[in-house]
Design a protein around this motif. Structure first.
Motif, PDB file in Angstrom:
ATOM      1  N   PRO A   1      -0.728  13.697  -0.272  1.00 10.70           N
ATOM      2  CA  PRO A   1      -1.116  12.562  -1.123  1.00 10.70           C
ATOM      3  C   PRO A   1      -1.656  12.986  -2.482  1.00 10.70           C
ATOM      4  O   PRO A   1      -1.690  12.178  -3.407  1.00 10.70           O
ATOM      5  CB  PRO A   1      -2.200  11.858  -0.296  1.00 10.70           C
ATOM      6  N   GLU A   2      -2.045  14.240  -2.625  1.00 10.38           N
ATOM      7  CA  GLU A   2      -2.593  14.685  -3.912  1.00 10.38           C
ATOM      8  C   GLU A   2      -1.502  15.034  -4.921  1.00 10.38           C
ATOM      9  O   GLU A   2      -1.732  15.743  -5.899  1.00 10.38           O
ATOM     10  CB  GLU A   2      -3.503  15.905  -3.716  1.00 10.38           C
TER      11      GLU A   2
ATOM     12  N   GLN B   1       0.844  -1.198   0.000  1.00 11.05           N
ATOM     13  CA  GLN B   1       0.000   0.000   0.000  1.00 11.05           C
ATOM     14  C   GLN B   1       0.876   1.243   0.000  1.00 11.05           C
ATOM     15  O   GLN B   1       0.613   2.195  -0.723  1.00 11.05           O
ATOM     16  CB  GLN B   1      -0.916   0.029   1.216  1.00 11.05           C
ATOM     17  N   TYR B   2       1.917   1.214   0.827  1.00 11.19           N
ATOM     18  CA  TYR B   2       2.894   2.303   0.774  1.00 11.19           C
ATOM     19  C   TYR B   2       4.239   1.792   1.256  1.00 11.19           C
ATOM     20  O   TYR B   2       4.343   0.758   1.936  1.00 11.19           O
ATOM     21  CB  TYR B   2       2.446   3.516   1.596  1.00 11.19           C
TER      22      TYR B   2
ATOM     23  N   SER C   1       2.374   7.782  -8.253  1.00 14.95           N
ATOM     24  CA  SER C   1       2.389   6.567  -7.438  1.00 14.95           C
ATOM     25  C   SER C   1       3.693   6.433  -6.664  1.00 14.95           C
ATOM     26  O   SER C   1       3.767   5.661  -5.708  1.00 14.95           O
ATOM     27  CB  SER C   1       2.165   5.335  -8.316  1.00 14.95           C
TER      28      SER C   1
ATOM     29  N   ASP D   1      -4.755   6.337   5.803  1.00  7.98           N
ATOM     30  CA  ASP D   1      -5.537   7.503   6.225  1.00  7.98           C
ATOM     31  C   ASP D   1      -5.295   8.717   5.328  1.00  7.98           C
ATOM     32  O   ASP D   1      -5.700   9.826   5.664  1.00  7.98           O
ATOM     33  CB  ASP D   1      -5.215   7.848   7.675  1.00  7.98           C
ATOM     34  N   LYS D   2      -4.616   8.471   4.187  1.00  7.08           N
ATOM     35  CA  LYS D   2      -4.260   9.533   3.238  1.00  7.08           C
ATOM     36  C   LYS D   2      -3.417  10.634   3.880  1.00  7.08           C
ATOM     37  O   LYS D   2      -3.424  11.792   3.442  1.00  7.08           O
ATOM     38  CB  LYS D   2      -5.514  10.134   2.587  1.00  7.08           C
TER      39      LYS D   2
ATOM     40  N   GLU E   1       0.287   5.173  -1.084  1.00  6.10           N
ATOM     41  CA  GLU E   1      -0.521   6.111  -0.311  1.00  6.10           C
ATOM     42  C   GLU E   1      -0.867   5.485   1.037  1.00  6.10           C
ATOM     43  O   GLU E   1      -1.256   4.319   1.116  1.00  6.10           O
ATOM     44  CB  GLU E   1      -1.801   6.437  -1.077  1.00  6.10           C
ATOM     45  N   LYS E   2      -0.728   6.257   2.084  1.00  8.53           N
ATOM     46  CA  LYS E   2      -1.058   5.761   3.417  1.00  8.53           C
ATOM     47  C   LYS E   2      -2.570   5.563   3.553  1.00  8.53           C
ATOM     48  O   LYS E   2      -3.365   6.229   2.885  1.00  8.53           O
ATOM     49  CB  LYS E   2      -0.552   6.730   4.477  1.00  8.53           C
TER      50      LYS E   2
END
Length: 304
Positions: free
Chosen positions: A202-203, A160-161, A207, A178-179, A175-176
């Motif tokens: 995160p925005e 995931q990250y 990737s 909890d974003k 991406e974590k």
């Protein structure tokens, strides 16, 4: 690569998969670290330097050289892979580092020209005495290869990250849950303290993002009371006398981050402004007096 890799990896649903990917990540980085090291006499790079030619069966060196060449076409030749005759002569960072004689510098510098690296039909040939030292790009390229491995995995197998650090080169992947943003602490090149914290939201739209940092705070030699860093100005044959103390570049490719941080450090503040306004990478630089220069897009908090 003379560094320790740190791997922080999270798989959201499968601890066994998390463990497998940790091992796979470690294996990839360790293998590349060994093979791209010009000081390791058993590496593929050393074999190429010794023989002058080789069939690049796995394409790693060919890919690295081609990627570097594209950056040179855009940004110039201040960073060249064929710098081994010069770095070997000075031997900065080792006990027997010494200032070469002028005639030695002239002879070594005459061998540095990346046009003497020939790529054809899967074969690499070094012409006119060229030898390679990949120190300016190897860590970032190793992270690129690791990213390529993650990218080819099935979605169920991808981390995931992940945060992969090689000190001066860092990859922020995925991406974590909890974003939450990634945060990276930046060292103060003029002291033993941390300078501040870089926040990557995160925005960002990528990737993976890569950071490359260059400076002489950690790797240098003191010769006759004078400090000489490991980053060279190839136009003089001497370690670069930059008015910058460190440069960090954030972009979407590890090799590019490494290459640019080295190039910008060599150029100093005189050539900094065009890099600060670039659209495809961001820069955080600190000069010898502690003044901070940064791209507008960066979120950097200076510690008080």
């Amino acid at each position: 690569m003379d560094t320790v890799f740190s791997i922080d990896l999270y798989h959201k649903t499968n601890e066994k998969m998390n463990s497998q990917q940790l091992k796979a990540s470690s294996d990839i980085l360790q293998n590349l670290s060994a093979e791209l090291d010009c000081h390791n006499t058993d590496s593929i790079l050393s074999q190429l330097n010794q023989t002058g030619s080789m069939d690049d069966t796995d394409g790693i060196l060919t890919d690295l050289i081609a990627e570097t060449r594209m950056l040179q076409e855009r940004f110039g030749n201040a960073v060249q892979l064929s710098c081994r005759p010069l770095t070997k002569l000075w031997n900065i960072g080792n006990e027997n580092a010494a200032i070469p004689l002028q005639k030695q510098l002239i002879a070594a510098s005459s061998l540095i020209d990346d046009q003497n690296i020939r790529l054809k039909d899967g074969k690499i040939t070094l012409c006119h005495g060229a030898e390679l030292d990949l120190g300016a790009v190897a860590k970032g390229y190793a992270l690129d290869r690791l990213y390529a491995y993650y990218d080819e995995l099935d979605d169920s197998e991808k981390p995931q990250y992940a945060v992969i650090s090689a000190a001066s080169a860092v990859m922020l992947y995925g991406e974590k849950a909890d974003k939450a943003p990634f945060t990276v602490e930046i060292s103060d090149p003029n002291s033993s303290d941390m300078l501040g914290r870089l926040t990557i939201p995160p925005e960002s739209g990528h990737s993976a993002l890569f950071l490359g940092t260059s400076g002489n705070a950690e790797r240098f030699s003191s010769i006759n009371g004078t400090k000489y860093g490991h980053i060279f100005d190839l136009s003089t044959g001497y370690p670069a006398e930059s008015d910058l103390a460190s440069v960090t570049v954030l972009t979407d490719q590890g090799l590019k981050a490494d290459f640019l941080s080295t190039l910008i450090f060599i150029g100093g503040t005189a050539s900094l402004s065009s890099h600060l306004s670039a659209s495809d990478y961001a820069v955080l630089a600190v000069d010898q007096n502690g003044k901070i220069y940064q791209s507008d897009s960066l979120r950097f908090e200076v510690y008080q």
